[in-house]
Design a protein around this motif. Sequence first.
Motif, PDB file in Angstrom:
ATOM      1  N   UNK A   1       0.808  -1.235   0.000  1.00  0.00           N
ATOM      2  CA  UNK A   1       0.000   0.000   0.000  1.00  0.00           C
ATOM      3  C   UNK A   1       0.833   1.272   0.000  1.00  0.00           C
ATOM      4  N   UNK A   2       2.086   1.186   0.431  1.00  0.00           N
ATOM      5  CA  UNK A   2       2.936   2.387   0.443  1.00  0.00           C
ATOM      6  C   UNK A   2       3.571   2.659  -0.911  1.00  0.00           C
ATOM      7  N   UNK A   3       3.533   1.691  -1.811  1.00  0.00           N
ATOM      8  CA  UNK A   3       4.123   1.818  -3.138  1.00  0.00           C
ATOM      9  C   UNK A   3       3.003   2.029  -4.153  1.00  0.00           C
ATOM     10  N   UNK A   4       3.139   3.074  -4.961  1.00  0.00           N
ATOM     11  CA  UNK A   4       2.116   3.390  -5.948  1.00  0.00           C
ATOM     12  C   UNK A   4       2.775   3.583  -7.308  1.00  0.00           C
ATOM     13  N   UNK A   5       2.449   2.696  -8.237  1.00  0.00           N
ATOM     14  CA  UNK A   5       2.927   2.808  -9.613  1.00  0.00           C
ATOM     15  C   UNK A   5       1.824   3.416 -10.461  1.00  0.00           C
ATOM     16  N   UNK A   6       2.136   4.545 -11.097  1.00  0.00           N
ATOM     17  CA  UNK A   6       1.148   5.243 -11.905  1.00  0.00           C
ATOM     18  C   UNK A   6       1.809   5.711 -13.202  1.00  0.00           C
ATOM     19  N   UNK A   7       1.607   4.933 -14.257  1.00  0.00           N
ATOM     20  CA  UNK A   7       2.173   5.261 -15.576  1.00  0.00           C
ATOM     21  C   UNK A   7       3.689   5.418 -15.479  1.00  0.00           C
ATOM     22  N   UNK A   8       4.201   6.635 -15.702  1.00  0.00           N
ATOM     23  CA  UNK A   8       5.638   6.846 -15.732  1.00  0.00           C
ATOM     24  C   UNK A   8       6.236   7.195 -14.373  1.00  0.00           C
ATOM     25  N   UNK A   9       5.446   7.155 -13.294  1.00  0.00           N
ATOM     26  CA  UNK A   9       5.953   7.497 -11.964  1.00  0.00           C
ATOM     27  C   UNK A   9       5.730   6.337 -10.989  1.00  0.00           C
ATOM     28  N   UNK A  10       6.613   6.289 -10.002  1.00  0.00           N
ATOM     29  CA  UNK A  10       6.544   5.259  -8.952  1.00  0.00           C
ATOM     30  C   UNK A  10       6.895   5.954  -7.644  1.00  0.00           C
ATOM     31  N   UNK A  11       5.937   6.017  -6.715  1.00  0.00           N
ATOM     32  CA  UNK A  11       6.148   6.740  -5.461  1.00  0.00           C
ATOM     33  C   UNK A  11       6.168   5.777  -4.286  1.00  0.00           C
ATOM     34  N   UNK A  12       6.950   6.140  -3.263  1.00  0.00           N
ATOM     35  CA  UNK A  12       7.029   5.369  -2.024  1.00  0.00           C
ATOM     36  C   UNK A  12       6.747   6.327  -0.867  1.00  0.00           C
ATOM     37  N   UNK A  13       5.773   5.980  -0.047  1.00  0.00           N
ATOM     38  CA  UNK A  13       5.410   6.771   1.123  1.00  0.00           C
ATOM     39  C   UNK A  13       5.918   6.078   2.379  1.00  0.00           C
ATOM     40  N   UNK A  14       6.509   6.856   3.305  1.00  0.00           N
ATOM     41  CA  UNK A  14       6.992   6.291   4.562  1.00  0.00           C
ATOM     42  C   UNK A  14       8.043   5.222   4.337  1.00  0.00           C
ATOM     43  N   UNK A  15       9.181   5.616   3.792  1.00  0.00           N
ATOM     44  CA  UNK A  15      10.247   4.671   3.444  1.00  0.00           C
ATOM     45  C   UNK A  15      10.639   3.823   4.660  1.00  0.00           C
ATOM     46  N   UNK A  16      10.849   2.531   4.437  1.00  0.00           N
ATOM     47  CA  UNK A  16      11.347   1.614   5.454  1.00  0.00           C
ATOM     48  C   UNK A  16      12.601   0.923   4.917  1.00  0.00           C
ATOM     49  N   UNK A  17      13.253   0.129   5.778  1.00  0.00           N
ATOM     50  CA  UNK A  17      14.468  -0.572   5.362  1.00  0.00           C
ATOM     51  C   UNK A  17      14.199  -1.537   4.210  1.00  0.00           C
TER      52      UNK A  17
END
Length: 408
Positions: free
Chosen positions: A76-92
């Motif tokens: 749920x913290x990783x979101x792939x959307x077309x040409x972007x990939x976001x990570x919320x609340x980075x963990x190890x």
Amino acid sequence: MSLILICRLLGVTALVVQVAISKEAPEVTVSVWPPGSNIYPGECMLLRCSVVSGSRSVWTYQWFRNKPHMALTPNPRHLASHDSYSITGVTREDGGSYWCQVERRGSNSTTVLLSDPARLTVSELAPPSLTVTPSSRQIFRGERLTVQCPVSGTNSSGWALRQLSQDFGLRTADFQTGQCTPLEGAVSADVPDACIFPTVYSGNSGLYWCERAGGRSNAVNITVSYGTIIMKTPVHSVPEGEQVVLYCQYWKGNHSKTTFFKDGVEVHTSLSPDRVVEMTIDNVTKEDEGFYKCASHGRKMESPASWLSVGSNSTSANGTPISNHGSRKWIILSCCLVGLLFLIPLIVWVVHHYRYQICRTRNCWPISKEELPTVELPKTKQDVTEVQWDLSWMEMSNLLDKQLYPIS
């Protein structure tokens, strides 16, 4: 005739060059925001896939992690959307390699290209902390927002505040010249290395961080909402054991009932009629980490989900290290115990050695029989007194025997 032959040869050469250019593969790259291979726990980061091509073809995008051509594990913290990939609340666990694959389908052929990997390492060291006021990942349009780079004690710290907007536009406020205007709607603040947005709007949404020659701060993602309800969670990780307050804020009006959800499950209900409704978590733990949202009665209005990050006790809510006095006490106690383990045998040895030296001079310890010399005693005549003593002792013994055991 020769001129015609030369023209034909040149035409063939031009055709060969054109075919070679058309067959040249487009370049696919993955950029990391904030730039660099190091990312920090609790922050937000973004990957973008770019295709350098001479044509305006429409590409489709696919993302891979750790191994190319392997489907992503749902997170749920990783979101792939077309040409972007976001990570919320980075963990190890977010460290590793990331690829993007682009595909273009034509009438007669299909082109599939894979980028080089972007390798990310999660740093164990806490970075300098970006300060956001109010501390919320979501904010309503028209509200006031202040973003300040880490305080260094001087006005010439060399920080530059950067914003990556949702359309991937990069803007920079240079505090060396005192200019915040490159950030749309921002003005200089009275405090060092800070910019104020008196009235935020959609263009102020994006990723914020600070950079200078020695490195960067953590990155924070701010979303300006045009909706009717938002969920406010802290922009930084909350240390375990502390208290955290979450806010459900309505754009206008009073509402009789507000329900809070964590990862889609109802966790709290409030009957407060206020426009801002609170939910307090005491003694927060890792189990409280997750996506929170709130909704009005009957879920007629529902906020976007907002991430609550819970960190270890080694970092505070604003990312700065917490005092480790407790750890120091344990270290000192351990050193003392180790010292005693070496000191006690030494004391025993000293006491033993001291007693040995004293007793050696005073003959405290008996000499064993093996150490006694064999000396033959001189033969002497028995003294009269000794004979009389022996006779008296014999008579007394006979008398006692008669009394104890009389003859029947």
